[in-house]
Each structure stands twice: as structure tokens, then as C-alpha cells.
Design a protein around this motif. Structure first.
Motif, PDB file in Angstrom:
ATOM      1  N   ARG A  54     -66.551  -0.854 -45.394  1.00 50.21           N
ATOM      2  CA  ARG A  54     -65.587  -1.872 -45.832  1.00 50.21           C
ATOM      3  C   ARG A  54     -65.225  -2.805 -44.682  1.00 50.21           C
ATOM      4  O   ARG A  54     -65.083  -4.010 -44.891  1.00 50.21           O
ATOM      5  CB  ARG A  54     -64.343  -1.208 -46.402  1.00 50.21           C
ATOM      6  N   ASN A  55     -65.096  -2.250 -43.479  1.00 48.00           N
ATOM      7  CA  ASN A  55     -64.792  -3.097 -42.318  1.00 48.00           C
ATOM      8  C   ASN A  55     -65.918  -4.090 -42.054  1.00 48.00           C
ATOM      9  O   ASN A  55     -65.667  -5.246 -41.711  1.00 48.00           O
ATOM     10  CB  ASN A  55     -64.528  -2.255 -41.071  1.00 48.00           C
ATOM     11  N   ILE A  56     -67.163  -3.635 -42.207  1.00 51.99           N
ATOM     12  CA  ILE A  56     -68.300  -4.538 -42.023  1.00 51.99           C
ATOM     13  C   ILE A  56     -68.275  -5.640 -43.079  1.00 51.99           C
ATOM     14  O   ILE A  56     -68.464  -6.821 -42.772  1.00 51.99           O
ATOM     15  CB  ILE A  56     -69.633  -3.761 -42.078  1.00 51.99           C
ATOM     16  N   LEU A  57     -68.034  -5.272 -44.330  1.00 51.70           N
ATOM     17  CA  LEU A  57     -67.952  -6.283 -45.391  1.00 51.70           C
ATOM     18  C   LEU A  57     -66.851  -7.300 -45.090  1.00 51.70           C
ATOM     19  O   LEU A  57     -67.024  -8.502 -45.296  1.00 51.70           O
ATOM     20  CB  LEU A  57     -67.696  -5.629 -46.748  1.00 51.70           C
ATOM     21  N   HIS A  58     -65.736  -6.817 -44.589  1.00 43.02           N
ATOM     22  CA  HIS A  58     -64.617  -7.708 -44.283  1.00 43.02           C
ATOM     23  C   HIS A  58     -64.887  -8.558 -43.050  1.00 43.02           C
ATOM     24  O   HIS A  58     -64.789  -9.782 -43.082  1.00 43.02           O
ATOM     25  CB  HIS A  58     -63.329  -6.894 -44.090  1.00 43.02           C
ATOM     26  N   ASP A  59     -65.256  -7.908 -41.940  1.00 47.45           N
ATOM     27  CA  ASP A  59     -65.406  -8.624 -40.667  1.00 47.45           C
ATOM     28  C   ASP A  59     -66.639  -9.516 -40.630  1.00 47.45           C
ATOM     29  O   ASP A  59     -66.593 -10.631 -40.115  1.00 47.45           O
ATOM     30  CB  ASP A  59     -65.473  -7.632 -39.498  1.00 47.45           C
ATOM     31  N   THR A  60     -67.742  -9.042 -41.169  1.00 45.57           N
ATOM     32  CA  THR A  60     -68.995  -9.785 -41.092  1.00 45.57           C
ATOM     33  C   THR A  60     -69.134 -10.804 -42.212  1.00 45.57           C
ATOM     34  O   THR A  60     -69.605 -11.916 -41.993  1.00 45.57           O
ATOM     35  CB  THR A  60     -70.197  -8.823 -41.127  1.00 45.57           C
ATOM     36  N   PHE A  61     -68.728 -10.420 -43.415  1.00 44.19           N
ATOM     37  CA  PHE A  61     -68.955 -11.285 -44.573  1.00 44.19           C
ATOM     38  C   PHE A  61     -67.694 -11.935 -45.122  1.00 44.19           C
ATOM     39  O   PHE A  61     -67.749 -12.668 -46.090  1.00 44.19           O
ATOM     40  CB  PHE A  61     -69.643 -10.496 -45.686  1.00 44.19           C
ATOM     41  N   GLY A  62     -66.540 -11.624 -44.546  1.00 43.42           N
ATOM     42  CA  GLY A  62     -65.299 -12.239 -45.009  1.00 43.42           C
ATOM     43  C   GLY A  62     -64.875 -11.801 -46.395  1.00 43.42           C
ATOM     44  O   GLY A  62     -64.108 -12.481 -47.068  1.00 43.42           O
ATOM     45  N   MET A  63     -65.356 -10.650 -46.850  1.00 48.56           N
ATOM     46  CA  MET A  63     -64.997 -10.163 -48.185  1.00 48.56           C
ATOM     47  C   MET A  63     -63.655  -9.456 -48.111  1.00 48.56           C
ATOM     48  O   MET A  63     -63.443  -8.606 -47.252  1.00 48.56           O
ATOM     49  CB  MET A  63     -66.080  -9.228 -48.715  1.00 48.56           C
ATOM     50  N   THR A  64     -62.757  -9.814 -49.016  1.00 47.43           N
ATOM     51  CA  THR A  64     -61.420  -9.219 -49.001  1.00 47.43           C
ATOM     52  C   THR A  64     -61.023  -8.587 -50.330  1.00 47.43           C
ATOM     53  O   THR A  64     -60.025  -7.877 -50.395  1.00 47.43           O
ATOM     54  CB  THR A  64     -60.359 -10.284 -48.633  1.00 47.43           C
TER      55      THR A  64
END
Length: 173
Positions: free
Chosen positions: A54-64
Motif C-alpha cells: 500500500r505504501n508503494i501504491l501511495h508513494d510511487t503511484f499517488g494512489m490514495t
């Protein structure tokens, strides 16, 4: 992981990974090895845990969006998790993803029309709902249908930046 072990694993995975060549599989293995973390629980296996992912999705892809980060693409739209995307689920997703247009016509009627158009395009077994098989065949035939009910993947700019970085990092190994 040494080079010989990496090549053997990549060769093994290439037999089942139909959409990736050997180089891409090796890059994915290296990328995973670079991302894997030590778990906080000493009894858990080493790997990429849910929070790290989830951190990768948030930090890398801006998914929230929590719903999107917790599911794969089909499950994002299968709101009640019954294995099908029903007319009601399509209506709900389309209603939330479309801009409201002031008009004399009932806006819900336009959404109902879109649901019917979507079913005609994606419902291969003609049962009035989308199974995973229907969904998979439709999005393989037409990639734009993947986000028919609203975005469920990171935008193209984030994906391209990630790919450049991932392949650059793995090429250096």
C-alpha cells in the motif's frame, strides 16, 4: 540472489507468465527483491507485506483510494464481492464517475443507458451481469474498458516513471 539462481527462477516463471519475456521476468524478480522488507512480526515470512505494498501504491503511484488499493481491478467494481458486476454496481460506479450535466432529462436515465451499452459491449455470456471471465475478455480485447466505471489503475505518467526507474535499477544489478 545470485545470477544463476535468478536465471533459473526467471526461466521457470516464463513458462507460465504469458505476457512477460525472460528479461522482464528477471527485472520483476529483482524489483521484488529490492522492495521486500523484513516483517515486524518475527514469525511472518520475509516478503512484501500488505502495508508495504500500500505504501508503494501511495508513494510511487499517488494512489490514495483505500477501496482501490485493497482490491484488484475486477474486485474494485464488484462491490458486494459476489463474483459478478451487476447492473446496480455498474450504475453506482458510473454515477460516481460521471460529471453532472444540467439538463431537462433525468440524469439517472443517461446512466441507465450507459449501463446497457456497457453490458452489450462486455457481457459475453448474455446473463445480464459481468463475470470475471466476461470482464477479463472485454478488457483484453479493449484496454480502455478497464476503467469504464472510473479509474482503478495509476495514471500513465506515474506508470511510465515507475517502469523507467524499475528497469534502470534492475539493469544496474
Amino acid at each position: 540472489m545470485n545470477r544463476k539462481k535468478l536465471q533459473k527462477l526467471a526461466e521457470s516463471l516464463c513458462k507460465t507468465a504469458k505476457h512477460f519475456n525472460r528479461y522482464e521476468v528477471e527485472c520483476l524478480i529483482n524489483l521484488f527483491n529490492n522492495l521486500e522488507v523484513e516483517p515486524s512480526d518475527r514469525h511472518a515470512a520475509v516478503g512484501l507485506d500488505r502495508n508495504s505494498f500500500r505504501n508503494i501504491l501511495h508513494d510511487t503511484f499517488g494512489m490514495t483510494d483505500d477501496m482501490i488499493m485493497d482490491r484488484d481491478c475486477f474486485e474494485v467494481y464488484d462491490l458486494n464481492s459476489d463474483g459478478y458486476i451487476s447492473r446496480e454496481e455498474m450504475f453506482h460506479m458510473l454515477k460516481n464517475s460521471l460529471l453532472k450535466q444540467p439538463s431537462e432529462e433525468d440524469p439517472d436515465e443517461g446512466i441507465k443507458d450507459l449501463v446497457e451499452i456497457t453490458l452489450k459491449k462486455m457481457d459475453y455470456d448474455h446473463d445480464g451481469k459481468l463475470s470475471y471471465v466476461d470482464f477479463e475478455k472485454a478488457v483484453r480485447d479493449e484496454n480502455l474498458l478497464l476503467e469504464a466505471f472510473g479509474p482503478c489503475l495509476p495514471d500513465m505518467k506515474c506508470r511510465m516513471a515507475f517502469e523507467v526507474q524499475a528497469f534502470q535499477n534492475t539493469a544496474e544489478l
